[in-house]
Design an enzyme around this catalytic site. Sequence first.
Site, PDB file in Angstrom:
ATOM      1  N   HIS A 221      46.717  87.375 157.889  1.00  0.00           N
ATOM      2  CA  HIS A 221      46.583  87.933 159.247  1.00  0.00           C
ATOM      3  C   HIS A 221      46.928  86.585 160.098  1.00  0.00           C
ATOM      4  O   HIS A 221      47.581  85.743 159.672  1.00  0.00           O
ATOM      5  CB  HIS A 221      45.143  88.269 159.579  1.00  0.00           C
ATOM      6  CG  HIS A 221      44.117  87.506 159.482  1.00  0.00           C
ATOM      7  ND1 HIS A 221      44.024  86.188 160.255  1.00  0.00           N
ATOM      8  CD2 HIS A 221      43.263  87.204 158.864  1.00  0.00           C
ATOM      9  CE1 HIS A 221      42.919  85.458 159.834  1.00  0.00           C
ATOM     10  NE2 HIS A 221      42.447  86.118 159.040  1.00  0.00           N
TER      11      HIS A 221
ATOM     12  N   HIS B 210      46.250  83.064 159.374  1.00  0.00           N
ATOM     13  CA  HIS B 210      46.728  82.144 158.295  1.00  0.00           C
ATOM     14  C   HIS B 210      48.372  81.968 158.755  1.00  0.00           C
ATOM     15  O   HIS B 210      48.690  80.941 158.282  1.00  0.00           O
ATOM     16  CB  HIS B 210      46.774  83.197 157.012  1.00  0.00           C
ATOM     17  CG  HIS B 210      45.579  83.829 156.675  1.00  0.00           C
ATOM     18  ND1 HIS B 210      45.181  85.028 156.656  1.00  0.00           N
ATOM     19  CD2 HIS B 210      44.426  83.379 156.189  1.00  0.00           C
ATOM     20  CE1 HIS B 210      43.904  85.358 156.143  1.00  0.00           C
ATOM     21  NE2 HIS B 210      43.274  84.261 155.961  1.00  0.00           N
TER      22      HIS B 210
ATOM     23  N   LYS C  26      39.421  89.206 158.836  1.00  0.00           N
ATOM     24  CA  LYS C  26      39.518  90.491 158.132  1.00  0.00           C
ATOM     25  C   LYS C  26      38.196  91.137 158.015  1.00  0.00           C
ATOM     26  O   LYS C  26      37.930  92.272 158.113  1.00  0.00           O
ATOM     27  CB  LYS C  26      40.084  90.227 156.734  1.00  0.00           C
ATOM     28  CG  LYS C  26      41.687  90.226 156.686  1.00  0.00           C
ATOM     29  CD  LYS C  26      42.024  91.720 156.996  1.00  0.00           C
ATOM     30  CE  LYS C  26      43.740  91.639 157.031  1.00  0.00           C
ATOM     31  NZ  LYS C  26      44.453  92.691 157.272  1.00  0.00           N
TER      32      LYS C  26
ATOM     33  N   CYS D 232      32.943  82.259 152.532  1.00  0.00           N
ATOM     34  CA  CYS D 232      33.275  80.911 152.951  1.00  0.00           C
ATOM     35  C   CYS D 232      33.392  79.902 151.494  1.00  0.00           C
ATOM     36  O   CYS D 232      33.833  79.042 151.473  1.00  0.00           O
ATOM     37  CB  CYS D 232      32.059  80.116 153.521  1.00  0.00           C
ATOM     38  SG  CYS D 232      31.864  80.628 155.205  1.00  0.00           S
TER      39      CYS D 232
ATOM     40  N   CYS E 173      27.618  81.877 150.882  1.00  0.00           N
ATOM     41  CA  CYS E 173      28.466  82.838 151.455  1.00  0.00           C
ATOM     42  C   CYS E 173      29.436  82.970 150.482  1.00  0.00           C
ATOM     43  O   CYS E 173      30.198  82.001 150.732  1.00  0.00           O
ATOM     44  CB  CYS E 173      28.654  82.641 152.867  1.00  0.00           C
ATOM     45  SG  CYS E 173      29.946  83.673 153.447  1.00  0.00           S
TER      46      CYS E 173
ATOM     47  N   HIS F  45      30.941  84.101 159.153  1.00  0.00           N
ATOM     48  CA  HIS F  45      31.590  85.659 158.770  1.00  0.00           C
ATOM     49  C   HIS F  45      30.420  86.440 159.567  1.00  0.00           C
ATOM     50  O   HIS F  45      30.760  87.679 159.390  1.00  0.00           O
ATOM     51  CB  HIS F  45      31.645  85.665 157.462  1.00  0.00           C
ATOM     52  CG  HIS F  45      32.752  85.074 156.739  1.00  0.00           C
ATOM     53  ND1 HIS F  45      32.715  83.671 156.472  1.00  0.00           N
ATOM     54  CD2 HIS F  45      34.234  85.136 157.104  1.00  0.00           C
ATOM     55  CE1 HIS F  45      34.008  83.229 155.974  1.00  0.00           C
ATOM     56  NE2 HIS F  45      34.881  84.101 156.374  1.00  0.00           N
TER      57      HIS F  45
ATOM     58  N   CYS G 226      25.478  84.264 157.371  1.00  0.00           N
ATOM     59  CA  CYS G 226      26.528  83.404 157.544  1.00  0.00           C
ATOM     60  C   CYS G 226      27.299  82.878 159.018  1.00  0.00           C
ATOM     61  O   CYS G 226      27.315  83.927 159.839  1.00  0.00           O
ATOM     62  CB  CYS G 226      27.810  83.730 156.695  1.00  0.00           C
ATOM     63  SG  CYS G 226      29.388  82.683 156.903  1.00  0.00           S
TER      64      CYS G 226
ATOM     65  N   LYS H  95      36.636  84.243 165.991  1.00  0.00           N
ATOM     66  CA  LYS H  95      37.632  83.981 165.230  1.00  0.00           C
ATOM     67  C   LYS H  95      38.146  85.165 164.628  1.00  0.00           C
ATOM     68  O   LYS H  95      37.326  86.075 164.162  1.00  0.00           O
ATOM     69  CB  LYS H  95      36.948  83.378 164.151  1.00  0.00           C
ATOM     70  CG  LYS H  95      37.974  82.765 163.023  1.00  0.00           C
ATOM     71  CD  LYS H  95      37.503  81.929 161.842  1.00  0.00           C
ATOM     72  CE  LYS H  95      38.204  81.572 160.810  1.00  0.00           C
ATOM     73  NZ  LYS H  95      37.811  82.069 159.534  1.00  0.00           N
TER      74      LYS H  95
END
Length: 523
Positions: A21, A24, A300, A132, A129, A149, A146, A297
């Site tokens: 995405h 990255h 996905k 991560c 997690c 996430h 987490c 952030k």
Amino acid sequence: MPAKDTYYVTTPIYYVNDVPHLGHAYTTVATDVVARFHRQRGERVFFLTGTDENSQKIPRAAEAAGKDPNQWLEEIVPRWREVWERLDISHDDFIRTTEERHVKPVQRFAQALYDKGEVYLGTYRGLYCVSCEQFYKEDELVDGKCPVHGIPVEHVEEENYFFRLSSYQDRLLQLYEENPTFVQPDERRNEVIAFVKGGLEDLSFSRTTFTWGVPIPWDPKHVIYVWVDALQNYITAVGYGDDDARFERIWPADVHFVGKDILRFHAVIWPALLMAAGLPVPKQVFAHGWLLVGGEKMSKTKLTGIHPLELIDQFGTDAYRYYFLREVQFGADGSFSWESMVARYNADLANDYGNLASRVLAMTAAYFDGMVPEPPAGPGPESRLAEVAAAAAGRYDERMLALDLTEGIAAVWDFVKEVNRYLVEVAPWALAKDPARRDDVARAIYAGLESLRILAILTAPVMPGTSAKLWASLGIEAPLAEQVLPGAAAWGGLRPGTRTTRGEALFPRIEVDEGAEAEGAGE
Ligand code: MSP
């Protein structure tokens, strides 16, 4: 023993449990710009990227898709490569951590640490997690989930090998002290120092509840903890444990680019592992910020990931590369919006830069039959332009070296604006009506073309495709790739008599309905 002679720059290696995405692509584009900039300075550069394939996420993603993990990898990795290709990423190597050239040296590294007594057997009880690939303490969780996430963590109790990370506290603090730019930006450096001062616990070095990963050579029911394995891509790709001469020419890395979420792995765990192995540590770890969607952030997991091809198809590769680096102060967090991208595209690229190029080339065609005119001797109004060009090139160089990519690009745009101002002031299109002013027209057109030459060079790391097109239009024989900075940006490099061509518009304006554009510009 060969000495280091290569500027070595890396991206993180990406988890390929899904397609890339914008987040990255952000890391990768920034790294590419830095690699290209150093090549442009005449340095030997090695730019590494790749994929992190030994994560538990891989078999899980494969299973969800009803596939075998290896089949999954063979299908997904090309989708990452495709995006890097579309983004004009100029990596010198692409390492995959399932490759033998990685797995073997990783096992040797683990064995060396075990033999030195840096690794011991114990039991881990804790929260994990998988997104991560990281253990968390109870008090680090947010609402029991987490913190990155927002997904539930897993309770883990298993036999693990541990790395004696706790014994590296003083050596790490000394490293940050002696190398004040080891972690950048400063704000991140302070966070890392505070974290290490707070005390370090030994690190899980292996896992036993699954089998996907690199087996511990002396105890194969364990697989090496994915982060310990992944970090080593930076050395296995450049000859560690395989080609010592090559390793010494390239390692240590000049800079590892990472997102701030993975800074601790790179600024704490990685140097400690290298110290334990008796290897040099990287020169710098630079943590950039996050691309945010709705203040969070982009990811996905949270279904906010946007695929880069959606934007490349609309705006083109170079505008994409330019937009994110210019719009978001490099190092800080920033938001993406379609409207701001359209607004920047039309203002900076279509109007300021693209129109400048087409106007100057069109006037060269109209007044000088496409030939670069000979400017009359003696100083004229373009002397100031030459000064601004030199100042912009100097500032660009200095900011890019400091990895302040946003200001580096901004310095070039100060020059773009100055060239536009100059042309409006001198108005060669008006002078051209008076045959007595032919010399003044030649002076102005030469200045415009010479400015374009300098701009094509200075913008090449960020917008390589556009620079190549502009270079071709300028008709300069020497290849753009051979223009070495800082010398190549000195005023007066364009030879009179060179045949230019008009070329197509560099950045055709994107038409949007007016309401939408006004909203975007006002944000
Ligand atoms: N596999 C590990 C890295 C191992 S390096 C030895 C990993 N992979 S990742 O695919 O999850 O993320 C890789 C990079 O993408 C990180 O630098 C991360 O910060 C970046 N980004 C992911 N989402 C991002 C944003 N929303 N914004 C900016 N970059 C972010 O972590």
